[in-house]
Structure formats: structure tokens, C-alpha cells
Design an enzyme around this catalytic site. Structure first.
Site, PDB file in Angstrom:
ATOM      1  N   GLY A  18      48.415   6.148  76.378  1.00  0.00           N
ATOM      2  CA  GLY A  18      49.800   5.916  75.975  1.00  0.00           C
ATOM      3  C   GLY A  18      49.919   5.661  74.488  1.00  0.00           C
ATOM      4  O   GLY A  18      50.610   4.745  74.045  1.00  0.00           O
ATOM      5  N   ALA A  19      49.254   6.506  73.696  1.00  0.00           N
ATOM      6  CA  ALA A  19      49.049   6.206  72.275  1.00  0.00           C
ATOM      7  C   ALA A  19      50.044   6.867  71.335  1.00  0.00           C
ATOM      8  O   ALA A  19      49.949   6.676  70.124  1.00  0.00           O
ATOM      9  CB  ALA A  19      47.624   6.626  71.876  1.00  0.00           C
ATOM     10  N   ILE A  23      53.231   0.179  70.951  1.00  0.00           N
ATOM     11  CA  ILE A  23      52.017  -0.587  70.689  1.00  0.00           C
ATOM     12  C   ILE A  23      50.798   0.322  70.691  1.00  0.00           C
ATOM     13  O   ILE A  23      49.872   0.137  69.907  1.00  0.00           O
ATOM     14  CB  ILE A  23      51.865  -1.706  71.732  1.00  0.00           C
ATOM     15  CG1 ILE A  23      53.004  -2.710  71.594  1.00  0.00           C
ATOM     16  CG2 ILE A  23      50.529  -2.416  71.575  1.00  0.00           C
ATOM     17  CD1 ILE A  23      53.058  -3.729  72.710  1.00  0.00           C
ATOM     18  N   GLY A  24      50.790   1.309  71.588  1.00  0.00           N
ATOM     19  CA  GLY A  24      49.657   2.224  71.648  1.00  0.00           C
ATOM     20  C   GLY A  24      49.461   2.975  70.351  1.00  0.00           C
ATOM     21  O   GLY A  24      48.335   3.149  69.875  1.00  0.00           O
ATOM     22  N   SER A 147      50.575  -8.373  81.152  1.00  0.00           N
ATOM     23  CA  SER A 147      51.823  -9.008  80.743  1.00  0.00           C
ATOM     24  C   SER A 147      51.932 -10.390  81.370  1.00  0.00           C
ATOM     25  O   SER A 147      51.374 -10.649  82.449  1.00  0.00           O
ATOM     26  CB  SER A 147      53.021  -8.160  81.180  1.00  0.00           C
ATOM     27  OG  SER A 147      54.237  -8.863  80.997  1.00  0.00           O
ATOM     28  N   TYR A 180      56.765  -3.680  88.585  1.00  0.00           N
ATOM     29  CA  TYR A 180      56.092  -3.833  87.300  1.00  0.00           C
ATOM     30  C   TYR A 180      55.253  -5.109  87.282  1.00  0.00           C
ATOM     31  O   TYR A 180      54.072  -5.096  86.884  1.00  0.00           O
ATOM     32  CB  TYR A 180      57.125  -3.868  86.178  1.00  0.00           C
ATOM     33  CG  TYR A 180      56.534  -4.104  84.802  1.00  0.00           C
ATOM     34  CD1 TYR A 180      55.918  -3.072  84.106  1.00  0.00           C
ATOM     35  CD2 TYR A 180      56.596  -5.360  84.209  1.00  0.00           C
ATOM     36  CE1 TYR A 180      55.372  -3.285  82.848  1.00  0.00           C
ATOM     37  CE2 TYR A 180      56.051  -5.583  82.947  1.00  0.00           C
ATOM     38  CZ  TYR A 180      55.453  -4.550  82.273  1.00  0.00           C
ATOM     39  OH  TYR A 180      54.910  -4.762  81.027  1.00  0.00           O
TER      40      TYR A 180
END
Length: 301
Positions: A18-19, A23-24, A147, A180
Site C-alpha cells: 500500500g505504498a 503513510i505507505g 491501530s 476494521y
């Protein structure tokens, strides 16, 4: 970023899932600008290429590349792992950053609820398939972005057993936020069990919380989440601040050889009691193996 000051990461090979955004991307960018060879594992190859160009615009010598990884497809995870292995590259740091949040209910091609598969099972399978590469590259680290939301859930039934119907619920039982939160609890349980199994072989695993209500692309699935994240934006961390804990867990010298921990703001923190439960961690591992064996037709290492 303070943790990176004076650090030369030349020779280190990193995969970040997920870059291409959020943040990735900031994690990938920061590591690449300090010499690491970073593979941006992205579902959308075109967006990955755009992210790479942004990094190269800052430093044309950066060692960055993109590879396609769709965590909602176990077959694609296999293809990614096979393609990576043909490169004969080491793997010193594997950062499991990709995730979905607030998605409407839908099943993946493997017949599982998407949030559960993308946030947990896809990463579980990826690590199993790359385990031999990690072990050849020791000391190596697995970093799993979880999280604080992991504290607000339960994944066991009334008998105290792990309940798949809570992890991958039917449409009538689905609530996006709860799905989630449960996937984030799975992240920590998995990280702890992974560290227990692989740390004797030189591979450590830690989980972390990047920051509350951060304005990233993870909120894009529903307009209400977008509104809430937009309103909270002035009071939350920047992308660089959000990536700091991931980077700290990835390269901090004082964490060499240490795993099975959970971090927030670059500090070790206690997780919920359920996240510390070894029986739940072991049960989740066994369930994950079973789901993969049934759907991918192979037994993870």
C-alpha cells in the site's frame, strides 16, 4: 525525520505494501531517500509508478520500483511472491501497511469479506510465502501497521472460541467500523505469533499504531468518513509524523532482535488484554492456514 538522521540504509531491501499514497508512500519515500532499495507493492501499478517518480524527482539515485500486489486475491499474492523470488533479492524489512477502512460489504474472489482478507489474511499469506527469503536475510524484520481501534472489539463467540463469522461476517451482520477494528486486532495477534515462531530464526515482528484520524486515502470508501477525517485534519499528525513509528520499528538499532511488541508514538505500549492472548493468536494462525489451504490449495510454510 529524527530517527533517520545520519542513517545510511544502503544495502537494505524493503517491501512496503500500500505504498503509493498516505503513510505507505511517506514510509517508502523516507527509507529510499536514505539509501534503502524500496519495493512499492501496490494494487494499482500506474499509481505506484507515479509515486516512484515523485521520489526520483527528489533524488534521482533513489532505488525504488513498483510491483503489483492485490491483497484481496490470494492468487495475486502468490504471483507477487513468485515474481519477487525470481529477483534473487534479499528482504530485510517487510512493512505490512496496506489496508481498507469503511468499505461496504463485499466478498473477495476467494469468498471472504474484503476488510478481513485485505487487512489480515492477504498479509498473512504474503509473509508465509516470503518467509524463506526473510530467513535468508537475517537479521530481518516484519512490521505490521495496526491501530488503537483493536481495543474496541471481540472476535470470540460465547464459548470463548475464535469465531470466523465475526472475522468474515455475512452481509446482514456487517458493520464497517467493527470489521476494521477486528482486522486490526488480528494484526497484533498475528504479529505476536509470527514473532514467537520466527524470532528463534532471526526474524522479528512488531505491530504499531500510526496515529488517530489521520487524513489518508484509507477513508475514501464513504463520504461521512471523508468528512470526519477532513474536520479532524488540523488536529492530527502529518504524513511524516504518521510514518515515524513505522520507520522507528523498521530501523531502530535498539530493536534489533526484539519483537512481539506494540508501539505508538515510537514508544512501546500495552495492547488490549485480548491482543495479548496467546491462545487467540495461535487459533487465528491455525484458522488463517486453514482458509488459505481451502482456497489457494496450498499449505503455508
Amino acid at each position: 525525520m529524527e530517527i533517520l538522521q545520519g542513517r545510511d540504509l544502503s544495502g537494505k531491501v524493503v517491501i512496503v505494501t500500500g505504498a503509493n499514497s498516505g503513510i505507505g508512500f511517506e514510509t517508502s519515500r523516507s527509507l529510499a531517500l536514505h539509501g534503502a532499495h524500496v519495493v512499492l507493492a501496490c494494487r494499482n501499478r500506474a499509481r505506484g509508478n507515479v509515486a516512484i517518480q515523485k521520489i526520483l524527482d527528489e533524488w534521482h539515485k533513489a532505488k525504488v520500483e513498483t510491483m503489483t500486489l492485490d491483497l484481496s486475491s490470494l492468487r495475486n499474492v502468490e504471483q507477487f511472491a513468485e515474481a519477487y523470488k525470481t529477483r534473487n533479492l534479499p528482504l530485510h524489512i517487510l512493512i505490512c501497511n496496506a489496508g481498507v477502512f469503511g468499505s461496504s460489504w463485499q466478498l473477495t474472489e476467494d469468498g471472504l469479506e474484503t476488510t478481513f482478507q485485505v487487512n489480515h489474511l492477504g498479509h498473512f499469506y504474503l509473509i508465509q510465502l516470503l518467509q524463506d527469503v526473510l530467513r535468508r536475510s537475517i537479521p530481518s524484520r516484519v512490521i505490521i501497521v495496526s491501530s488503537e481501534s483493536h481495543r474496541f472489539t471481540d472476535i470470540k463467540d460465547s464459548s470463548g472460541k475464535l469465531d470466523l463469522s465475526r472475522l468474515s461476517p455475512a452481509k446482514k451482520d456487517y458493520w464497517a467500523m467493527l470489521a476494521y477494528n477486528r482486522s486490526k486486532l488480528c494484526n497484533i495477534l498475528f504479529s505476536n505469533e509470527l514473532n514467537r515462531r520466527l524470532s528463534p530464526h532471526g526474524v522479528t515482528s512488531n505491530a504499531l499504531h500510526p496515529g488517530n484520524m489521520m487524513y489518508t486515502s484509507i477513508h475514501r470508501s464513504w463520504w461521512l468518513y471523508t468528512l470526519l477525517f477532513t474536520l479532524a485534519r488540523p488536529f492530527t499528525k502529518s504524513m511524516q509524523q504518521g510514518a515515524a513509528t513505522t520507520i522507528y520499528c523498521s530501523i531502530a538499532p535498539e530493536l534489533e532482535g526484539l519483537g512481539g511488541m506494540y508501539f505508538n508514538n515510537c514508544c512501546r505500549c500495552l495492547t488490549s488484554q485480548q491482543a495479548q492472548d496467546e491462545a487467540s493468536a495461535c487459533a487465528l494462525w491455525e484458522l488463517s492456514e486453514k482458509l488459505i489451504q481451502e482456497r489457494a490449495g496450498s499449505q503455508p510454510a
